[in-house]
Write a protein that holds these residues in place. Structure first.
Motif, PDB file in Angstrom:
ATOM      1  N   TYR A 100      69.944 -28.381   3.887  1.00 20.51           N
ATOM      2  CA  TYR A 100      69.515 -26.228   4.583  1.00 20.51           C
ATOM      3  C   TYR A 100      68.203 -26.468   3.275  1.00 20.51           C
ATOM      4  CZ  TYR A 100      74.215 -25.624   6.591  1.00 20.51           C
ATOM      5  OH  TYR A 100      74.608 -25.385   6.626  1.00 20.51           O
ATOM      6  N   ASP A 101      67.170 -25.608   3.180  1.00 17.02           N
ATOM      7  CA  ASP A 101      65.705 -26.279   2.845  1.00 17.02           C
ATOM      8  C   ASP A 101      66.097 -25.465   1.451  1.00 17.02           C
ATOM      9  OD1 ASP A 101      64.404 -27.012   4.766  1.00 17.02           O
ATOM     10  OD2 ASP A 101      63.527 -24.668   5.087  1.00 17.02           O
ATOM     11  N   THR A 102      65.481 -26.120   0.453  1.00 16.27           N
ATOM     12  CA  THR A 102      65.489 -25.304  -0.803  1.00 16.27           C
ATOM     13  C   THR A 102      64.497 -26.169  -1.702  1.00 16.27           C
ATOM     14  OG1 THR A 102      67.231 -24.886  -2.928  1.00 16.27           O
ATOM     15  CG2 THR A 102      67.431 -26.969  -2.141  1.00 16.27           C
ATOM     16  N   THR A 103      64.476 -25.893  -3.028  1.00 14.87           N
ATOM     17  CA  THR A 103      62.871 -26.577  -3.968  1.00 14.87           C
ATOM     18  C   THR A 103      64.142 -26.848  -5.094  1.00 14.87           C
ATOM     19  OG1 THR A 103      61.595 -25.718  -3.161  1.00 14.87           O
ATOM     20  CG2 THR A 103      61.110 -27.039  -5.243  1.00 14.87           C
ATOM     21  N   LEU A 104      64.441 -28.225  -6.021  1.00 15.63           N
ATOM     22  CA  LEU A 104      65.129 -28.183  -6.788  1.00 15.63           C
ATOM     23  C   LEU A 104      64.451 -29.528  -7.825  1.00 15.63           C
ATOM     24  CD1 LEU A 104      68.651 -28.232  -6.058  1.00 15.63           C
ATOM     25  CD2 LEU A 104      67.650 -26.186  -6.941  1.00 15.63           C
ATOM     26  N   LYS A 105      63.816 -29.782  -8.791  1.00 14.95           N
ATOM     27  CA  LYS A 105      63.582 -30.397  -9.775  1.00 14.95           C
ATOM     28  C   LYS A 105      65.309 -31.375 -10.249  1.00 14.95           C
ATOM     29  CE  LYS A 105      59.433 -30.324  -8.780  1.00 14.95           C
ATOM     30  NZ  LYS A 105      58.409 -30.208  -8.261  1.00 14.95           N
ATOM     31  N   GLY A 106      65.019 -32.938 -10.248  1.00 21.72           N
ATOM     32  CA  GLY A 106      65.816 -33.608 -10.702  1.00 21.72           C
ATOM     33  C   GLY A 106      65.242 -34.575 -10.910  1.00 21.72           C
ATOM     34  N   ARG A 107      66.603 -35.302 -11.761  1.00 23.14           N
ATOM     35  CA  ARG A 107      65.974 -36.932 -11.651  1.00 23.14           C
ATOM     36  C   ARG A 107      67.296 -38.134 -11.256  1.00 23.14           C
ATOM     37  NH1 ARG A 107      63.098 -37.610 -16.095  1.00 23.14           N
ATOM     38  NH2 ARG A 107      63.077 -39.246 -16.813  1.00 23.14           N
ATOM     39  N   ALA A 108      66.390 -39.366 -10.657  1.00 25.87           N
ATOM     40  CA  ALA A 108      67.477 -39.903 -10.030  1.00 25.87           C
ATOM     41  C   ALA A 108      67.340 -41.332 -11.455  1.00 25.87           C
ATOM     42  CB  ALA A 108      66.838 -40.320  -8.779  1.00 25.87           C
ATOM     43  N   THR A 109      68.741 -42.234 -10.878  1.00 25.48           N
ATOM     44  CA  THR A 109      68.626 -42.937 -11.735  1.00 25.48           C
ATOM     45  C   THR A 109      69.481 -44.218 -10.926  1.00 25.48           C
ATOM     46  OG1 THR A 109      69.019 -41.991 -13.922  1.00 25.48           O
ATOM     47  CG2 THR A 109      70.093 -44.847 -13.848  1.00 25.48           C
ATOM     48  N   GLY A 110      68.822 -45.364 -10.951  1.00 30.09           N
ATOM     49  CA  GLY A 110      69.568 -46.739  -9.893  1.00 30.09           C
ATOM     50  C   GLY A 110      69.011 -47.835 -10.578  1.00 30.09           C
ATOM     51  N   THR A 111      69.642 -48.659  -9.685  1.00 31.71           N
ATOM     52  CA  THR A 111      69.319 -50.350 -10.541  1.00 31.71           C
ATOM     53  C   THR A 111      68.368 -50.047  -9.342  1.00 31.71           C
ATOM     54  OG1 THR A 111      71.333 -50.983 -11.267  1.00 31.71           O
ATOM     55  CG2 THR A 111      69.711 -52.748 -10.630  1.00 31.71           C
ATOM     56  N   ILE A 112      66.585 -50.590  -9.159  1.00 27.96           N
ATOM     57  CA  ILE A 112      65.873 -50.717  -8.445  1.00 27.96           C
ATOM     58  C   ILE A 112      65.464 -52.027  -7.933  1.00 27.96           C
ATOM     59  CG2 ILE A 112      63.903 -50.359  -7.031  1.00 27.96           C
ATOM     60  CD1 ILE A 112      65.932 -48.112  -7.928  1.00 27.96           C
ATOM     61  N   GLN A 113      65.196 -52.716  -6.977  1.00 27.60           N
ATOM     62  CA  GLN A 113      64.378 -53.872  -6.472  1.00 27.60           C
ATOM     63  C   GLN A 113      63.442 -53.734  -6.684  1.00 27.60           C
ATOM     64  OE1 GLN A 113      65.866 -57.564  -6.158  1.00 27.60           O
ATOM     65  NE2 GLN A 113      63.717 -57.449  -6.904  1.00 27.60           N
ATOM     66  N   PRO A 114      62.291 -54.497  -7.064  1.00 23.81           N
ATOM     67  CA  PRO A 114      61.389 -54.290  -8.075  1.00 23.81           C
ATOM     68  C   PRO A 114      60.350 -54.542  -6.129  1.00 23.81           C
ATOM     69  CG  PRO A 114      61.489 -55.234  -9.680  1.00 23.81           C
ATOM     70  CD  PRO A 114      62.821 -55.423  -9.002  1.00 23.81           C
ATOM     71  N   VAL A 115      58.967 -53.465  -5.825  1.00 29.44           N
ATOM     72  CA  VAL A 115      58.187 -54.084  -4.550  1.00 29.44           C
ATOM     73  C   VAL A 115      57.430 -54.564  -5.105  1.00 29.44           C
ATOM     74  CG1 VAL A 115      57.330 -53.037  -2.749  1.00 29.44           C
ATOM     75  CG2 VAL A 115      58.739 -51.249  -3.609  1.00 29.44           C
ATOM     76  N   GLU A 116      57.397 -56.559  -4.086  1.00 33.24           N
ATOM     77  CA  GLU A 116      56.172 -57.043  -4.201  1.00 33.24           C
ATOM     78  C   GLU A 116      54.701 -56.548  -2.926  1.00 33.24           C
ATOM     79  OE1 GLU A 116      57.053 -60.549  -2.988  1.00 33.24           O
ATOM     80  OE2 GLU A 116      58.638 -60.393  -1.856  1.00 33.24           O
ATOM     81  N   THR A 117      53.832 -56.763  -4.791  1.00 33.62           N
ATOM     82  CA  THR A 117      52.885 -56.016  -4.413  1.00 33.62           C
ATOM     83  C   THR A 117      52.071 -56.640  -3.281  1.00 33.62           C
ATOM     84  OG1 THR A 117      51.813 -57.279  -5.984  1.00 33.62           O
ATOM     85  CG2 THR A 117      52.587 -55.039  -6.143  1.00 33.62           C
ATOM     86  N   GLY A 118      51.856 -57.525  -2.686  1.00 32.70           N
ATOM     87  CA  GLY A 118      51.527 -59.071  -2.197  1.00 32.70           C
ATOM     88  C   GLY A 118      51.871 -59.932  -1.583  1.00 32.70           C
ATOM     89  N   LYS A 119      51.421 -61.127  -0.421  1.00 33.24           N
ATOM     90  CA  LYS A 119      52.560 -61.683  -0.285  1.00 33.24           C
ATOM     91  C   LYS A 119      51.454 -62.625  -0.076  1.00 33.24           C
ATOM     92  CE  LYS A 119      56.489 -59.859   1.284  1.00 33.24           C
ATOM     93  NZ  LYS A 119      57.572 -59.434   2.372  1.00 33.24           N
ATOM     94  N   HIS A 120      51.657 -64.437  -0.527  1.00 28.81           N
ATOM     95  CA  HIS A 120      50.496 -64.907   0.304  1.00 28.81           C
ATOM     96  C   HIS A 120      51.007 -66.290  -0.144  1.00 28.81           C
ATOM     97  CE1 HIS A 120      50.048 -66.481  -4.024  1.00 28.81           C
ATOM     98  NE2 HIS A 120      50.516 -65.644  -4.297  1.00 28.81           N
TER      99      HIS A 120
END
Length: 243
Positions: A100-120
């Protein structure tokens, strides 16, 4: 002008005391303040008999009672029952529907795989960057006991697991969340539909009454009996008002 609104759902027919009479389906007309219940065999009742129809929904492995509609019999046949002069009550099971609709501020924590900025093209093998723990701000736009929608400026993959913290107006710490659907728009913010994992005692105690309040605000259809004040219906964020 108030828009046309019909609410359809699986339902059970009950006496005012809660005795089960029949399983079936129901459709509520908000403008006419009436409900049609259909089933394979619907007991015949006299006009004016008070009855209740309860919206039921299977969520996960459990069937939840979502909303109770109470009224008086106007039409009764073997396959169709119509109730008029409806009143409705949103039940605790609605907290598991949504989100259901709401507006809340929060923080998320996780082990994130970095996104590749480009491929060649390269003849040399390049190893993938190692994932590392990150904490970042998020804005939650919809919430229930089973799921949430949030936006942030971090690109996340489907299946990403996170722990979410919210300080106000509810206190949630380490809420387990899994990204089910990433939605990458043209702007900087990324949107994610997520499922909520198993809740511990503290998070459940905080989230359940808050999600229930959101569900009542979104789903309640009629003003109290005898009141002519308009009460236009809201719609759950996930579009689940019409089932």
């Amino acid at each position: 002008m108030r828009q046309s609104h019909h609410k359809r759902f699986p339902a059970v027919l009950k006496t005012p005391e809660g005795r089960l009479l029949e399983y079936g389906n129901a459709c509520v007309s908000v403008e006419e303040r009436q409900l049609d219940f259909t089933g394979e065999f619907v007991p015949i009742f006299k006009m004016g008999t008070p009855l209740s129809v309860v919206h039921v929904q299977k969520i996960g492995e459990e069937e939840q009672e979502i909303q109770r509609f109470s009224g008086e019999v106007y039409l009764s046949s073997q396959h169709l029952l119509r109730l008029v002069s409806l009143a409705d009550e949103v039940l605790p099971g609605a907290a598991f529907l949504g989100p259901y609709d709401t507006t809340l501020k929060g923080r998320a924590t996780g082990t994130i795989q970095p996104v590749e900025t480009g491929k060649h093209f390269s003849l040399r093998h390049k190893s993938q960057p190692a994932p590392y723990a990150q904490t970042f701000p998020i804005t939650i736009h919809a919430l229930s006991m089973t799921g949430l929608h949030f936006t942030c400026e971090k690109e996340l993959a489907e299946g990403q697991q996170l722990k979410v913290d919210i300080a106000h107006p509810i206190s949630l710490h380490g809420l387990p969340v899994t990204v089910d659907l990433p939605i990458f728009g043209p702007n900087a913010a990324c949107s994610y539909r997520c499922s909520i994992g198993e809740l511990d005692g503290s998070n459940r105690a905080q989230l359940e009454p808050f999600a229930f309040r959101l569900s009542r605000q979104a789903m309640h259809l009629f003003p109290p009996a005898g009141s002519d004040a308009p009460h236009p219906p809201a719609t759950p964020a996930s579009g689940e008002a019409d089932l």
